[in-house]
Design an enzyme around this catalytic site. Structure first.
Site, mmCIF file in Angstrom:
data_model
loop_
_atom_site.group_PDB
_atom_site.id
_atom_site.type_symbol
_atom_site.label_atom_id
_atom_site.label_comp_id
_atom_site.label_asym_id
_atom_site.label_seq_id
_atom_site.Cartn_x
_atom_site.Cartn_y
_atom_site.Cartn_z
ATOM 1 N N SER A 1 0.825 -1.215 0.000
ATOM 2 C CA SER A 1 0.000 0.000 0.000
ATOM 3 C C SER A 1 0.854 1.257 0.000
ATOM 4 O O SER A 1 0.568 2.217 -0.724
ATOM 5 C CB SER A 1 -0.951 0.011 1.206
ATOM 6 O OG SER A 1 -1.929 -0.994 1.080
ATOM 7 N N ASN B 1 -6.296 -9.114 -7.384
ATOM 8 C CA ASN B 1 -6.240 -9.782 -6.084
ATOM 9 C C ASN B 1 -7.502 -10.550 -5.747
ATOM 10 O O ASN B 1 -7.486 -11.442 -4.893
ATOM 11 C CB ASN B 1 -5.950 -8.763 -4.973
ATOM 12 C CG ASN B 1 -6.934 -7.611 -4.983
ATOM 13 O OD1 ASN B 1 -7.050 -6.891 -5.984
ATOM 14 N ND2 ASN B 1 -7.636 -7.412 -3.882
ATOM 15 N N THR C 1 14.529 4.323 10.018
ATOM 16 C CA THR C 1 15.455 3.215 10.242
ATOM 17 C C THR C 1 14.920 1.950 9.595
ATOM 18 O O THR C 1 13.752 1.586 9.780
ATOM 19 C CB THR C 1 15.657 2.979 11.748
ATOM 20 O OG1 THR C 1 16.157 4.183 12.334
ATOM 21 C CG2 THR C 1 16.633 1.836 11.999
ATOM 22 N N CYS D 1 -17.671 -5.902 4.352
ATOM 23 C CA CYS D 1 -18.514 -5.124 5.258
ATOM 24 C C CYS D 1 -17.864 -3.763 5.501
ATOM 25 O O CYS D 1 -16.779 -3.683 6.057
ATOM 26 C CB CYS D 1 -18.678 -5.871 6.577
ATOM 27 S SG CYS D 1 -19.942 -5.178 7.634
#
Length: 395
Positions: free
Chosen positions: A73, A152, A238, A326
């Site tokens: 994402s 997907n 990091t 939902c």
């Protein structure tokens, strides 16, 4: 404890034992910050470089074109938002499709509020774009084409090579969300003229919370997260060293086993598809019958509610997912299923089963038998099915 049959590998995969083993030393033994100068930190930096090399090999990229992120994402957001930011003086038009992951769709919708113009291409009944539609959508203002490599939900494969060629011919940048495709099908960024590619470790038996964005060398894409100078000053923070090491090991395993592994998955996938078609009436296979991910099975069952089917399968120890989701307390059918032309009532009765290399035909037999019984029970409670049967008898 009841047996669990896991058929939701598109959602996430089990972290491979070899991956866990590779990660463990970087939690407590080689725990140095890679940006530090002492020897302990050098071990972490070396491990990151080795992982970058392994990941780049899967897609035919150079190691210095791989930038680590927190997942797919973030990679999608980075590619789309920063392309718009960098090139909006040239043009403000983006082309994508109606069946993208929400990481792409919601990013494009957000950019529309910032002044972008976005074309959402229709797809055919199998969920694949028409190349002529893409050609027609291109304008002098088009700066980016973002089309997923594999869907997907329904598993359909997009014509990535042809899309990349069109983008190159028009001087337009091409990004692909390859989160489901990476390590599952052969991908070569040069052959397909891909400028940016997103992937995520947890889809290929790696750890969660680590992904990457491939950025073609020479592309002036700006930083998405500002702060330190990590990732060659393009992604501050990091580095997640254990995650990166695990990602590298997972990528290595995915590449070396791809041919044999996916051949086995295709055999089990096709066995399941034919068995469901044969044993469960009034069902529909969603997605292209051949041009689909090796591990994806997606069916719609008429006269039932997908959420009820999911719950009852879970009671039998079967993990799967539905084509409906939902959201905000109301059940909405999948945007992908609506885009391929399914009416709401059929889209609601969908089930996605995504197998893994450990899935056997015996597992499939058990799952299909349970689906058959549950669908029959749910239909027997459905007034719509009762009316349908009555009309069939009267014909």
């Amino acid at each position: 404890m009841k047996k669990v049959i896991y058929m939701d590998n598109a959602a996430t995969t089990r972290t491979a034992p070899e991956v866990v083993e590779a990660m463990l030393p970087y939690f407590s033994e080689y725990y140095g910050n890679p940006s530090s100068v002492y020897e302990l930190a050098g071990a972490s930096k070396k491990a990151i470089n080795e992982a970058r090399e392994k990941i780049s090999q899967v897609i035919g990229a150079k190691p210095n074109e791989i930038y680590f992120t927190a997942g797919g994402s973030e990679a999608d957001n980075w590619a789309i938002k920063e392309t718009y930011e960098a090139y909006k003086e040239k043009g403000n038009h983006i082309i994508t499709t109606k069946v993208e992951h929400h990481a792409v769709l919601h990013t494009c919708q957000w950019l529309e509020k910032q002044g972008a113009k976005v074309t959402y291409l229709d797809v055919d009944e199998n969920g694949i774009i028409r190349l002529e539609d893409l050609e027609r959508a291109i304008t002098p203002e088009t700066i980016l084409i973002s089309v997923m490599a594999a869907n997907n939900e329904i598993g359909s494969l997009m014509p990535i090579k042809e899309i990349g060629m069109i983008a190159k011919e028009h001087g337009i940048l091409f990004h692909t969300d390859a989160v489901q495709a990476f390590g599952q099908i052969p991908l070569d960024v040069d052959e397909c003229h891909i400028d940016m590619l997103s992937s995520s470790a947890h889809k290929i038996n790696g750890p969660k919370g680590i992904g990457c964005l491939y950025i073609r060398k020479g592309l002036k894409l700006r930083s998405f997260i500002h702060g330190g100078a990590q990732e060659r000053k393009r992604r501050a923070g990091t580095e997640n060293v254990p995650g990166i090491v695990g990602y590298g090991k997972a990528a290595e395993l995915a590449m070396t086993t791809m041919k044999e592994r996916t051949a086995g998955e295709r055999e089990v996938r096709d066995y399941m598809i034919e068995k469901i078609k044969k044993e469960v009436p009034y069902c529909r296979l969603n997605g292209h019958p051949v041009l689909r991910l090796p591990n994806n099975v997606n069916f719609s069952f008429r006269f039932i509610e997908g959420e009820s089917l999911l719950i009852m399968l879970d009671m039998e120890g079967i993990c799967a997912s539905s084509g409906s989701a939902c959201t905000s307390g109301s059940l909405d059918p999948s945007h992908v299923l609506l885009a391929i032309g399914l009416p709401h009532e059929i889209a609601h009765g969908s089930l996605r089963l995504t197998i893994g290399e450990e899935t056997t035909k015996e597992d499939v037999d058990f799952v299909v038998e349970k689906i058959k019984g549950i669908v029959e029970r749910l239909r027997n409670m459905s007034p719509l099915y009762e009316d349908f049967v009555r009309k069939q008898k009267n014909q």
